[in-house]
Design a protein around this motif. Sequence first.
Motif, short mmCIF file in Angstrom:
data_model
loop_
_atom_site.label_atom_id
_atom_site.label_comp_id
_atom_site.label_asym_id
_atom_site.label_seq_id
_atom_site.Cartn_x
_atom_site.Cartn_y
_atom_site.Cartn_z
N GLY A 281 0.73 -1.25 0.00
CA GLY A 281 0.00 0.00 0.00
C GLY A 281 0.76 1.31 0.00
O GLY A 281 0.16 2.36 -0.18
N SER A 282 2.08 1.29 0.20
CA SER A 282 2.82 2.56 0.29
C SER A 282 3.20 3.14 -1.07
O SER A 282 3.39 4.34 -1.20
N PHE A 283 3.34 2.27 -2.07
CA PHE A 283 3.94 2.73 -3.33
C PHE A 283 2.99 2.63 -4.52
O PHE A 283 2.12 1.76 -4.59
N HIS A 284 3.24 3.53 -5.43
CA HIS A 284 2.55 3.53 -6.72
C HIS A 284 3.55 3.01 -7.76
O HIS A 284 4.70 3.45 -7.79
N VAL A 285 3.12 2.06 -8.60
CA VAL A 285 4.01 1.54 -9.64
C VAL A 285 3.95 2.42 -10.88
O VAL A 285 2.86 2.68 -11.41
N GLY A 286 5.11 2.94 -11.29
CA GLY A 286 5.17 3.72 -12.53
C GLY A 286 5.52 2.79 -13.68
O GLY A 286 4.91 1.74 -13.87
N GLN A 287 6.57 3.18 -14.39
CA GLN A 287 7.02 2.40 -15.54
C GLN A 287 7.43 0.97 -15.14
O GLN A 287 8.01 0.77 -14.06
N THR A 288 7.13 -0.02 -15.96
CA THR A 288 7.68 -1.36 -15.74
C THR A 288 8.22 -1.89 -17.07
O THR A 288 7.84 -1.41 -18.14
N GLN A 289 9.11 -2.85 -16.96
CA GLN A 289 9.71 -3.44 -18.16
C GLN A 289 10.16 -4.86 -17.85
O GLN A 289 10.51 -5.18 -16.71
N THR A 290 10.13 -5.72 -18.84
CA THR A 290 10.62 -7.09 -18.68
C THR A 290 11.60 -7.34 -19.82
O THR A 290 11.27 -7.04 -20.97
N PHE A 291 12.77 -7.82 -19.51
CA PHE A 291 13.66 -8.16 -20.62
C PHE A 291 14.35 -9.51 -20.39
O PHE A 291 14.40 -10.00 -19.27
N GLU A 292 14.82 -10.07 -21.49
CA GLU A 292 15.42 -11.40 -21.41
C GLU A 292 16.90 -11.36 -21.80
O GLU A 292 17.29 -10.60 -22.68
N SER A 293 17.70 -12.16 -21.11
CA SER A 293 19.12 -12.33 -21.47
C SER A 293 19.37 -13.80 -21.74
O SER A 293 18.76 -14.66 -21.09
N ILE A 359 17.13 -15.97 -19.24
CA ILE A 359 16.66 -15.55 -17.93
C ILE A 359 15.86 -14.27 -18.13
O ILE A 359 16.07 -13.53 -19.09
N VAL A 360 14.95 -14.02 -17.19
CA VAL A 360 14.03 -12.90 -17.31
C VAL A 360 14.32 -11.90 -16.19
O VAL A 360 14.46 -12.29 -15.03
N VAL A 361 14.45 -10.63 -16.56
CA VAL A 361 14.66 -9.59 -15.56
C VAL A 361 13.46 -8.64 -15.56
O VAL A 361 13.03 -8.19 -16.62
N LEU A 362 12.92 -8.39 -14.35
CA LEU A 362 11.82 -7.43 -14.22
C LEU A 362 12.39 -6.09 -13.76
O LEU A 362 13.25 -6.05 -12.88
N ILE A 363 11.90 -5.01 -14.32
CA ILE A 363 12.31 -3.67 -13.87
C ILE A 363 11.07 -2.88 -13.50
O ILE A 363 10.08 -2.89 -14.25
N LEU A 364 11.11 -2.21 -12.35
CA LEU A 364 9.97 -1.40 -11.92
C LEU A 364 10.44 -0.07 -11.36
O LEU A 364 11.47 0.00 -10.67
N VAL A 365 9.67 0.97 -11.65
CA VAL A 365 9.92 2.28 -11.04
C VAL A 365 8.78 2.55 -10.05
O VAL A 365 7.61 2.46 -10.42
N LEU A 366 9.13 2.85 -8.81
CA LEU A 366 8.11 3.05 -7.77
C LEU A 366 8.24 4.43 -7.14
O LEU A 366 9.35 4.94 -6.97
N LYS A 367 7.07 5.02 -6.82
CA LYS A 367 7.12 6.25 -6.01
C LYS A 367 6.11 6.18 -4.89
O LYS A 367 5.13 5.43 -4.97
N LEU A 368 6.34 6.95 -3.85
CA LEU A 368 5.44 6.93 -2.69
C LEU A 368 4.07 7.44 -3.09
O LEU A 368 3.96 8.41 -3.85
N LYS A 369 3.03 6.81 -2.55
CA LYS A 369 1.67 7.31 -2.78
C LYS A 369 1.48 8.60 -1.99
O LYS A 369 2.07 8.78 -0.93
N GLU A 370 0.62 9.43 -2.50
CA GLU A 370 0.34 10.70 -1.78
C GLU A 370 -0.47 10.43 -0.52
O GLU A 370 -1.22 9.49 -0.45
#
Lengths: 370, 370
Positions: A281-293, A359-370
């Motif tokens: 509940g504390s964070f809002h998810v912004g951009q996300t990305q999944t990439f493979e190596s 292998i799969v890598v997840l990337i997420l950008v998070l910011k605090l909710k108001e």
Amino acid sequence: MKVEQILHMIGGVGGNSYANNSKLQEKAILKTKPMVEEAISDICNTIHTNNIVVADLGCSSGPNTLLVLSHISNAIEKHYCQYNRKQPEIQYFFNDLPSNDFNSIFQLLMLYEEQLRENKAADYVNLYAVGLPGSFYGRLFPTKTVHFFHSSYSLMWLTQVPQGLDEKNCAQLNKGNIYIADASSSIVYHLYLNQFKKDFSKFLRSRSKELIFGGKMVLSFLGRKNSPAFGDIFNFWSLLADALNSMISEGLVEEAKVNTFNLPFYAPLMEEVKSIIEMEGSFHVGQTQTFESNWDPFDDSTDNFVINSTLSGQNVAKYIRAVLEPLLISHFGDDIIEDLFSRYAQNIARHISIEKAKIVVLILVLKLKE
Amino acid sequence: MKVEQILHMIGGVGGNSYANNSKLQEKAILKTKPMVEEAISDICNTIHTNNIVVADLGCSSGPNTLLVLSHISNAIEKHYCQYNRKQPEIQYFFNDLPSNDFNSIFQLLMLYEEQLRENKAADYVNLYAVGLPGSFYGRLFPTKTVHFFHSSYSLMWLTQVPQGLDEKNCAQLNKGNIYIADASSSIVYHLYLNQFKKDFSKFLRSRSKELIFGGKMVLSFLGRKNSPAFGDIFNFWSLLADALNSMISEGLVEEAKVNTFNLPFYAPLMEEVKSIIEMEGSFHVGQTQTFESNWDPFDDSTDNFVINSTLSGQNVAKYIRAVLEPLLISHFGDDIIEDLFSRYAQNIARHISIEKAKIVVLILVLKLKE
């Protein structure tokens, strides 16, 4: 097993060191760079301060550790330069478990700072880097003191083998495996997911107290694309289990030892991660990305063909050794290590000669909710 | 010689390690404790904050490092408890040169924090300790971010052998000596004093920018009582020079090697220290104190008699070895070390069997001028 006291990459700069076997992690860092730059730019636009506090959580030791530092500090400088603002001071925290090789980081840092000084005016100092030992599954910073958190290739490590799997009387539950495998019961999968939920929630709760409002987090870690329990990351560890099992049959490892060993590791689905973030509940998810190596860090090709599977098998076994050796030694002793990784390399080679694995890598950008 | 890259105590926890040979430094820390407590109390009365930032400059590694931490954090807690205020968060910076054994500190810290948790409520966390590699003769912190600086047994180390003494063509100036000695010309004394002035001024200037107004510094370091160039601290190093010179005469060390070696060390008079502080201009000197310890750290008696001068000689040689070995090895190589310290122990024993010798520690409390 107290993971916090055992888990660490191989220190120093030797042939088996993490510093020399972390090309796969470097790829994730390079892939994440644009999102880091964007996050930094947002932070600098939102928060006006002369002192930016940044932390790299699970930094390990080696060139990657400094690569992250350079991306972040360059992004800050670039932003301030673009808007003609006076460069801020940057307080940069290298965080990892206390058993991480901080001495090595500090030696590298000394060289890095020397280069910085050579490239800039003599008195120019705006980077204050420190080492912060401790688990990021708990508090690391005073309340509301950090502007930007970064973490790469770390959050798939759990605080412990899942509760219910770590006890000796549960050895039967995941017999012959060291992680969720095709043959594992669904209980095993749920125990792993529950542990990840618990740990990742603790991570989020801790960071939510430490982050200054307007600050951000960029997290990247190993995950998977398919639900629930199939795919490359399972094969990855099954091939290591196979190596251990073959050593049992030759009398080189005790069966009971293998049955009581499970990895404190979980590669989640993006949906699982998002659902935990929402629940905490504390964070809002912004951009996300999944990439493979490709499994082999030295193989950058996009085709489905492995040129030299033996060599690729050795490459993969080598970087897994740099990560897992201390953990394996603490359970099995150090006699089996050479043999184990030689078998693992062969198993990998056989596997990828049939089908190139990712292998799969997840990337997420998070910011605090108001 | 780049002192910054060479000077460090012997790391780890072996027989020759600094951790096991730092009883003399412990005495200074215990002596300084009341002044630390008073300074902390003043700071807490003056500055109202939920997050106190503290730094121990030149912390080295070993039990003393944690002893200072416990004094300071206990003093803070005691003060807040006394006035029934909510305990603040403490961000604690261990600072030393990058070659210091930070890995060892972090291992000790892990045990210390476990003890803390056992003694307090389960969730109680208010200490955030980090390692800060870098020379305190330059900036270490962002502007106005630190409440309390502590430094013990460190500020007598210079950034370099005094300018004018470090060049090979100046070898004649202090031939046969490694520090100011009875036989040294007054030029040598002035070169040493000048270097100390330069370095200590840099230290003060850096700290004056980092300290929050209302914050304080408690500094203790080796000094001397007599002017200008006689006394126990000179004998102390002359006896080491004697050991080196005896090795020249036996062909074990090259004469040129000894003539080009001088210690990057200066033990000032309290008047010299005060005059530099006044000249630099940022700080006001509060309380000061001078105390003496016997050369042998295990000898706490106040009489003028050494019971076992051979044993005392060995004790002294051992703790000096823990401090000087890396510096000596970088100049002389490691072949001579055993022999050198065995001779040094004998020289010390002979000296103190005639007259019990003392070292002098200066303690000063400083605060920013308005």
